[in-house]
Design an enzyme around this catalytic site. Sequence first.
Site, PDB file in Angstrom:
ATOM      1  N   LYS A 118       0.731  -1.317  -0.117  1.00  0.00           N
ATOM      2  CA  LYS A 118       0.019  -0.254   0.001  1.00  0.00           C
ATOM      3  C   LYS A 118       1.003   1.389  -0.130  1.00  0.00           C
ATOM      4  CE  LYS A 118      -1.477   2.499   3.195  1.00  0.00           C
ATOM      5  NZ  LYS A 118      -2.050   3.058   4.820  1.00  0.00           N
ATOM      6  N   ASP A 137      -5.789   0.541   0.056  1.00  0.00           N
ATOM      7  CA  ASP A 137      -6.212   0.373   1.719  1.00  0.00           C
ATOM      8  C   ASP A 137      -7.554  -0.034   2.077  1.00  0.00           C
ATOM      9  OD1 ASP A 137      -7.764   2.464   1.075  1.00  0.00           O
ATOM     10  OD2 ASP A 137      -7.233   3.891   2.407  1.00  0.00           O
TER      11      ASP A 137
END
Length: 213
Positions: A118, A137
């Site tokens: 991420k 996310d």
Amino acid sequence: MRTLALEIDGLELPAVEKISNSQEEDPFQVLIATLLSARTQDATTLAASTRLFRAARTPKTMARLSVRQIERLIYPVSFYRHKAKHVKATCRMLVSRFGGRVPTTMEELLTLPGVGRKTANLVLILAFKSLENICVDTHVHRISNRLGWVRTNTPDETEQALYRATASRWWPYINLYLVTWGQNVCRPVYPRCGACAIEPYCPKVGVTVASKT
């Protein structure tokens, strides 16, 4: 996606986007802000990042701070003690291994302490203008499943599935659009479906329906 692009105009942007915009996409500040943002509210991330960058703006100067100093500067972000250690270790590695510069590849970014896919994807998108990455996310994972774009169990699975399920021209924008929408409208519990511009296209997979009592 075109509808969301119009709808998020004027809404509060995610903290890392704000930092990226205000610092002219400085890779180092994008990296550190993203490290701090995990499981932390945006307002807290923005305030902590601002304090930290006021004290040290480069990997070299930040590496000179003690872990305790970093802890005090970033408190009360979630897991601030662990993040302080990662920040210092990352800065030291940037200086010793990468000449004080943030690396530009996924493989190298993942060698930095505390950096997962991420964080690496967001740095590549915001700081290096990559058109080939999707940052996933919790908001992106939740909403892309809720919309029926993918059927996945983890953010990493979602990232790979989104490459197959979405047009590549949207990849750099998926995180910005869905995170902003997730924070303002498509909330985890009791989303504001009545105020959602894409509600007609949404199967509402897993949506919690508010009780009428």
